[in-house]
Write a protein that holds these residues in place. Structure first.
Motif, PDB file in Angstrom:
ATOM      1  N   TYR A  80       2.345 -97.660  34.322  1.00 11.58           N
ATOM      2  CA  TYR A  80       1.188 -97.124  33.597  1.00 11.58           C
ATOM      3  C   TYR A  80      -0.096 -97.162  34.412  1.00 11.58           C
ATOM      4  O   TYR A  80      -1.059 -96.460  34.089  1.00 11.58           O
ATOM      5  N   ALA A  83      -0.947 -93.726  35.329  1.00  7.83           N
ATOM      6  CA  ALA A  83      -0.931 -92.790  34.195  1.00  7.83           C
ATOM      7  C   ALA A  83      -1.692 -91.493  34.463  1.00  7.83           C
ATOM      8  O   ALA A  83      -1.309 -90.432  33.975  1.00  7.83           O
ATOM      9  N   ARG A  84      -2.763 -91.578  35.263  1.00  8.96           N
ATOM     10  CA  ARG A  84      -3.557 -90.372  35.513  1.00  8.96           C
ATOM     11  C   ARG A  84      -2.779 -89.318  36.316  1.00  8.96           C
ATOM     12  O   ARG A  84      -3.190 -88.164  36.370  1.00  8.96           O
ATOM     13  N   ALA A  99       3.270-100.860  24.479  1.00  6.71           N
ATOM     14  CA  ALA A  99       1.870-101.177  24.182  1.00  6.71           C
ATOM     15  C   ALA A  99       0.985-100.699  25.325  1.00  6.71           C
ATOM     16  O   ALA A  99      -0.101-100.167  25.104  1.00  6.71           O
ATOM     17  N   MET A 100       1.449-100.850  26.558  1.00 11.52           N
ATOM     18  CA  MET A 100       0.682-100.345  27.697  1.00 11.52           C
ATOM     19  C   MET A 100       0.591 -98.819  27.629  1.00 11.52           C
ATOM     20  O   MET A 100      -0.411 -98.233  28.039  1.00 11.52           O
ATOM     21  N   VAL A 102       0.430 -97.026  24.846  1.00 14.98           N
ATOM     22  CA  VAL A 102      -0.626 -96.726  23.878  1.00 14.98           C
ATOM     23  C   VAL A 102      -1.986 -96.849  24.553  1.00 14.98           C
ATOM     24  O   VAL A 102      -2.850 -95.979  24.437  1.00 14.98           O
ATOM     25  N   LEU A 103      -2.145 -97.943  25.286  1.00 12.68           N
ATOM     26  CA  LEU A 103      -3.432 -98.217  25.930  1.00 12.68           C
ATOM     27  C   LEU A 103      -3.759 -97.140  26.956  1.00 12.68           C
ATOM     28  O   LEU A 103      -4.881 -96.618  26.993  1.00 12.68           O
ATOM     29  N   ALA A 104      -2.776 -96.792  27.800  1.00 17.15           N
ATOM     30  CA  ALA A 104      -3.005 -95.766  28.819  1.00 17.15           C
ATOM     31  C   ALA A 104      -3.390 -94.448  28.151  1.00 17.15           C
ATOM     32  O   ALA A 104      -4.319 -93.756  28.575  1.00 17.15           O
ATOM     33  N   ARG A 106      -4.786 -94.014  25.249  1.00 22.18           N
ATOM     34  CA  ARG A 106      -6.111 -94.088  24.628  1.00 22.18           C
ATOM     35  C   ARG A 106      -7.226 -94.123  25.671  1.00 22.18           C
ATOM     36  O   ARG A 106      -8.331 -93.644  25.416  1.00 22.18           O
ATOM     37  N   LEU A 107      -6.936 -94.665  26.837  1.00 12.71           N
ATOM     38  CA  LEU A 107      -7.993 -94.773  27.856  1.00 12.71           C
ATOM     39  C   LEU A 107      -8.124 -93.510  28.702  1.00 12.71           C
ATOM     40  O   LEU A 107      -9.231 -93.152  29.089  1.00 12.71           O
ATOM     41  N   VAL A 108      -7.003 -92.865  29.047  1.00  5.46           N
ATOM     42  CA  VAL A 108      -7.129 -91.701  29.939  1.00  5.46           C
ATOM     43  C   VAL A 108      -6.481 -90.435  29.384  1.00  5.46           C
ATOM     44  O   VAL A 108      -6.517 -89.402  30.041  1.00  5.46           O
ATOM     45  N   MET A 131       1.496 -98.684  16.625  1.00  7.25           N
ATOM     46  CA  MET A 131       1.310 -97.846  17.808  1.00  7.25           C
ATOM     47  C   MET A 131       1.302 -96.353  17.454  1.00  7.25           C
ATOM     48  O   MET A 131       1.246 -95.507  18.331  1.00  7.25           O
ATOM     49  N   LEU A 352      -6.487 -96.526  15.904  1.00  7.00           N
ATOM     50  CA  LEU A 352      -5.557 -97.579  15.529  1.00  7.00           C
ATOM     51  C   LEU A 352      -5.726 -97.832  14.036  1.00  7.00           C
ATOM     52  O   LEU A 352      -6.782 -97.580  13.474  1.00  7.00           O
TER      53      LEU A 352
END
Lengths: 358, 358
Positions: A80, A83-84, A99-100, A102-104, A106-108, A131, A352
């Protein structure tokens, strides 16, 4: 498409022995590469692939699967972090990795889709549900999908087999076959009961590694082994397909609602009918009377064995070609990925979930 | 500074009973708010804070700490999804959360610093090490830091106590005090042995929740309880400080190299000297002959008890004010955060480590 494919780190792709998830991820990855996609596979370094291979662990840490959960975290982090670089990421790994994802996302904003390969106990359901605004999901059967109505699925895509690697035969030897891990859920004990009651030859093959598997094997299998009931241990692909090819019939006396059941389609690919307990996704795979029989009890399994000559091996093979072939499998994934890309970043529209009470 | 402060989700801040990590995170958070920083605290919804409180779990799920590891994942996901909103994120939670910290840092550049509150077994060390190009660390003792030479620490900041909330007394009752969880590592059994050999009164207080704690308590503590050796159970803050304040001496017969030991500074704050086993960070906290005695055996602890009248309660209190006060603690963190901001995004210069052999 630039696709990031996250396999679990525990077994190489393709797997040498045990490893159902790894086998289907392998088929998908190679199929996508063959269709011209730019695929990066995150797997152990001893994997074989035509995709770009990215890895943290040079050798699959199979023997640490039960004890070293952090390996998943390190593996997922590597994937991840990139991810970009992808249009879409397809995650086949565990909850910490997801979970990573989801985070990736949401962030990028990279779309992430996760295939649910296993069952979801209530705790897992709670996590997956939390998630649901950062991941999309692929189910492997309608049975599985029906049990998780709150999740945002993009597709139901049953597992596939590469029919070309399953030699097919209409001539059979006189034995029944059971393939599966040596745990009560898989039902080797029921297969043994059927063999004993019909005085049939039975070959059993499957993994006996973990403590629970050893305990089950010692109690429910070993005492019944004889020159008629024979245990082959964990077998490689070549041995496995040879066992399927020559079997009169595969018994699939599954004792729990398994969300798919790769054994069934492997057997059918080799032209060998399946008698299975009605459980989980079984009715979505076996066509009763065409490719085998769906039964409810050992008594019914014994009775169905008397009719197994009615099933045409060619029909079994054809059923898999029509419904569980690799080409169809790969195209279904391409459609799912395109749906995600058209949807756009879902973090623009979702958040979330609100406060939960523990 | 806009600071994201991630507490563990398991106990509210401040904790009502057990919860050493939660207590120091509480002191830090409130101190940073008092210094004018814009702090968002990620903790359970029943926490009390002057910071902005962000939570997933309305009530701290304390009773699920041993069984529901996914709660940490959901909690961490909520926090790191907001990574773009902070100048720095300070993580006090577990490994899965920290992995999200690495990922957030690598994807959007927010600096993340993690305090190591506990010991690091070899597996934990391996994971932390794999995170070393995405996280910075704060140690709670030089002992702890020395054991992890490969990690990029920005500071060593010992735990703190809010001296104002520890009433201080030079007049003492005639009892020894042991405060700690009822597990062999904390050494209640050694405290009991010292009390029996010196015919002293001893008050024990601490958590008995988990299975291992019950087993230890039943075997090593309960049989020795009497009108001279008394067990108070888990006590709230008010009871705890009152126990410290009136004790002749606190015994800290720690059996393992604990990286800090909050009990020692709480006791000193109340003007009560400590006799401790030489282990872990003990020599960094206790000044031998000034605030207590550092010993190696039960025999030496018994002997030291004979000299305890030589220790001046005022010196104990002063030692904490000088070295473990909140103001010093908060300023040390501000300096650490500034170092991170001046460093800039470390993903510009570092990568995840290369291939590992499993």
């Amino acid at each position: 498409m630039r696709i990031g494919m996250i396999a679990p780190p525990w077994f190489p792709l393709p797997p040498k022995g045990y490893g159902g998830i790894e086998l289907v991820v392998h088929l998908l990855t190679e199929g996508l590469v063959a269709h011209g996609h730019d695929v990066t596979l995150f797997a152990s370094g001893d994997s074989q692939t035509l995709a770009r291979l990215s890895f943290v662990y040079g050798r699959a840490p199979s023997e640490k699967i039960a004890t070293h959960g952090h390996i998943e975290i390190i593996h997922g982090l590597e994937a991840y972090s990139q991810a970009r670089d992808f249009d879409v990421i397809h995650d086949h790994d565990g909850l910490a990795t997801r979970a990573m994802g989801v985070l990736a996302h949401r962030l990028v904003g990279t779309p992430v889709v996760a295939t649910l390969h296993g069952p979801a106990d209530p705790l897992t359901q709670e996590v997956l549900s939390s998630m649901r605004h950062g991941l999309r999901f692929i189910a492997i059967s309608e049975y599985q999908r029906g049990g998780l109505p709150e999740l945002p699925f993009v597709a139901t895509i049953p597992n596939a087999v590469d029919v070309a690697t399953y030699p097919y035969s209409v001539e059979k030897d006189d034995y029944l076959l059971f393939i599966g891990r040596m745990v009560a859920d898989k039902g080797a004990h029921s297969a043994i009961e059927v063999a004993r009651r019909t005085d049939s030859r039975l070959i059993l093959a499957g993994k006996v590694n973990e403590e629970a598997e050893h305990a089950y094997f010692a109690e429910a299998v070993e005492p019944y082994l004889s020159d008629r009931i024979y245990f082959r241990g964990e077998v490689d692909h070549e041995t496995k397909v040879e066992l399927y090819r020559r079997a009169r019939c595969t018994l699939f006396p599954i004792q729990w609602p398994e969300p798919f059941g790769l054994v069934m389609i492997e057997s059918l690919a080799a032209g060998t009918p399946v008698i299975a307990f009605r459980n989980g996704a079984v009715p979505e795979v076996i066509e009763h009377g065409r490719t085998g029989f769906i039964v409810e009890t050992v008594d019914e399994m014994v009775a169905a064995l008397g009719q197994i000559h009615e099933i045409d091996p060619a029909e079994c093979r054809r059923s898999v070609e029509e419904r569980f072939g690799v080409e169809r499998f790969v195209r279904a994934h391409e459609r799912a990925y395109r749906t995600l890309l058209e949807e756009g970043p879902s973090w623009l529209t979702g958040n979330l979930p609100g406060p939960l009470t523990a």
